[in-house]
Design an enzyme around this catalytic site. Structure first.
Site, short mmCIF file in Angstrom:
data_model
loop_
_atom_site.label_atom_id
_atom_site.label_comp_id
_atom_site.label_asym_id
_atom_site.label_seq_id
_atom_site.Cartn_x
_atom_site.Cartn_y
_atom_site.Cartn_z
N PHE A 11 75.78 71.84 94.31
CA PHE A 11 77.12 71.83 95.23
C PHE A 11 77.35 72.58 96.31
CE2 PHE A 11 82.39 71.77 95.50
CZ PHE A 11 82.58 71.03 95.43
N GLY A 131 69.74 65.03 110.73
CA GLY A 131 71.51 65.34 109.83
C GLY A 131 71.96 63.49 109.99
N ILE A 133 71.90 61.21 112.02
CA ILE A 133 71.92 60.32 113.19
C ILE A 133 71.20 59.48 112.86
CG2 ILE A 133 70.33 59.65 115.35
CD1 ILE A 133 70.22 63.26 115.54
N ASP A 198 60.54 73.15 109.94
CA ASP A 198 61.65 72.95 109.32
C ASP A 198 61.34 71.15 110.06
OD1 ASP A 198 64.62 71.61 108.38
OD2 ASP A 198 64.40 72.07 110.65
N LYS A 202 60.33 67.41 108.92
CA LYS A 202 61.18 66.18 109.71
C LYS A 202 59.90 65.10 110.08
CE LYS A 202 65.82 68.39 110.16
NZ LYS A 202 66.04 69.44 110.69
N GLY A 299 74.75 70.06 109.83
CA GLY A 299 76.24 70.42 109.60
C GLY A 299 76.77 69.93 108.31
#
Lengths: 416, 416
Positions: A11, A131, A133, A198, A202, A299
């Site tokens: 959470f 994110g 996209i 990072d 990806k 985000g």
């Protein structure tokens, strides 16, 4: 029809975004899913007094694992230890798992996909790259008729923000990083972002999907943006380029090459104008040509958008695996070719101790046959920047080594 | 496992591209689909002597309809008459149909989706919008957790090519159109493209998916690019805009507004730099924010890429409808609000007969409270261009009518 019950593990930012978005748009989500959905559990070790979701919290993973009503679980905990163990146990029971956990997918994706397939459930990870996209599903569904030759992407919003500040506001790397930290775009320890780790994860996920074999992060050449200076930014600009941190995977004639590093991107390439925290991914396929996907790469709600999208898809396809089948384990190194064997063009900035740097021009031209010298206002007499022709990178390195002793190679940046 | 048999109806540009691409990439296509596939029939009334697919041609639709082996049909005939009839009969028998036929989807999409659903098969149309650009599936799957507020797109490659030539090469509309025709980008009768009808159909499909009710082309305000002059292009440029043919559907506070018309697009908007025959679609959702999809919006192989992608998906999901369920028939006008009730900002170019146009500046400023007058080199004394503040369009029209008699409104273009 029975309500499809969901659990959310974690959470934090993405987890709370997932739960909030789910209840905010529950009506359209259920309409598009064609069935009723609800969140039954939220797993987190912390307490959240006053949360409107009080009745859903549990600290015990077994509550989720042992509840036969749970059909879909969103793993948004991050990390590898617990997330890996929990995901394996859920998939083994035939419970679909959707995740934003790029580290886990990049490390254990092939294995987890195999477990899902064996148990007629789905392991979905649209949120792990870019994110909100849409990129994972377009790549493995919409573009499934293509042989891919290349994927090039701005995959990390933090570094793109920093580079944008350097380019447009003439901030130094340190100043821009401090600003990114103030705004919450960069963490206190910014290494995962600024050193390229990072983006590497990806790129591995995209590459594995596109080329059908797991690409492990340790075989991807990775360098970050710490060494980029305003001098480089300015030279690049006068030559018609922007410096971007690019994840690039290419299927060359002799094999696949994967790198994450800063690159000079021509202003004619749409990637050059992707600024701030935005991400963009350019996919090249033999039938479709170039396709670009652009949006907020991180985000709370953009990422939750992708997580909930996957929840909807997993719920719709309960009891059937829908993920593409062709991402297999690989032996790593065999599959990925050393990046220095690939052809590339290089931006080089050199400095001389004693002589006028211009006096080296004919020597440099002779070394490479032809180079583009970059004009720059108020250039120091002892500095010179140029762009080499395209050739195998190790060959370029050999030639650069032959420069006279008085000449020091200050910076070397690849072109896209 | 049995081979899934496919039929292709129509062997024009897209149809031949579909067949060629299928055989060219059959290995990766079958791997990604997880099953063997083959094309059994190609329906076309013409003869194709010497074609390598000789044994597959038929002129009789019943061959396809009555062959129980056929599970997926690609309808790439175009038009509405036969395509509509054939598609209905196939879907009614539980055979999935995939199509690039935007006219048919925009006109009868809701009905055909309903038939597919009732017969546990799929009607897929990724190729109907944006050629090879993945947009349909991202919209209804990846972004399914979002409430959409807006879709704005450059949906027609021909008009975008013409506008690009006008902007960058200072060609007039007629010159640019002639060039587009020479290159095969525009047809001899260019009306479907330059008058906005093609873009309107595509906008209807996107809007229907995003808002869940069929948006019929006749309720979309549509105007093309014939009236755009180099004067307008130049004024727009000095004010920081590019003129683009934009399909726009917005969920405003009082309802949905849909238009296809030329608009001034700010250079800060990524759509402004989409040039030549490229298409791009910007989708805005409450969770994801802005997402852009960019690529080749037409052409043999880009469109075939989408058709074959849909074939793969339909084959994978044989016997189960996977399409989103929430695109219902609508009563048309009730659902779409008159576009002049929407708030917009307007570019206006006026011409005076006798007086110096500058002498009208204070009158115009008084009319709107505030306007941006656009500076332009070598402007005629009798001409003036300005941008109004944002207000309801009918109100702007009212105010423009109040201009003195000596002043003629030469052009009015909306801003995006």
């Amino acid at each position: 029809m029975a309500v499809t019950q969901i659990a959310v593990m974690g959470f934090g930012v993405v987890g709370s975004g997932t739960v909030e978005l789910f209840y905010q748009n529950k009506d359209v989500i259920e309409k598009r899913c064609g069935r009723e959905l609800d969140i039954k559990y939220i797993l987190d070790l912390r307490d959240f007094p006053g949360s409107p979701f009080q009745d859903k919290f549990t600290k015990n993973f077994d509550d989720i694992l042992n509840d036969p009503e749970i059909k879909v679980v969103a793993e948004v905990m991050g990390g590898k230890t617990f997330a890996y163990d929990y995901t394996k146990r859920l998939l083994s029971k035939g419970v679909s798992v959707v995740t934003s956990n790029k580290e886990l997918v990049a490390t254990h994706g092939a294995e987890l996909l195999k477990i899902a397939k064996a148990n007629n459930c789905n392991y979905l990870f649209e949120a792990s790259v870019g994110g909100g996209i849409p990129i994972i599903r377009p790549l493995h569904q919409c573009l499934a008729a293509n042989r891919f030759s290349r994927i090039a992407g701005i995959l990390n919003g933090t570094t793109n923000y920093i580079l944008t500040k350097m380019i447009y506001d003439q901030r130094s790397f340190d100043q821009a990083l401090a600003q990114a930290q103030q705004l919450g775009y960069a963490e206190k320890d910014p290494s995962a972002d600024v050193d390229g780790h990072d983006a590497t994860r990806k790129l591995c996920i995209l590459g594995s999907l596109a080329f059908g074999k797991h690409i492990y992060p340790e075989y991807v050449h990775c360098s970050g943006i710490r060494e980029i200076t305003l001098d480089d930014v300015e030279y690049a600009e006068s030559a018609g380029y922007a410096i971007k941190l690019i994840g690039l995977i290419e299927n060359t004639e002799t094999g696949i090459v994967a790198t994450v590093c800063p690159r000079l991107v021509s202003v004619n390439n749409p990637l050059s104008s992707v600024n701030d925290v935005y991400n963009a991914i350019m996919v090249t396929g033999d039938a479709v040509g170039d396709c670009l996907f652009y949006g907020r790469g991180a985000g709370k709600f953009p990422t939750a958008s992708a997580v909930v999208g996957d929840i909807i898809d997993a719920a719709k396809h309960e009891g059937r695996d829908i993920i593409s089948l062709n991402w297999e384990e690989s032996e790593g190194r065999d599959f990925i070719r050393p990046y220095k064997t690939a052809e590339v063009s290089i931006y080089a900035r050199i400095r001389t101790e004693n002589q006028d740097a211009d006096s080296l021009k004919s020597e440099i031209t002779n070394l490479f046959g032809y180079v583009d010298f970059i004009p720059r206002k108020q250039r120091s007499q002892h500095e010179l920047a140029f762009i080499t022709p395209t050739m195998v990178e190790s060959e370029i390195d050999e030639r650069l080594k032959k420069l006279t002793e008085d000449c020091k190679l200050m910076k070397k940046i690849r072109l896209l």
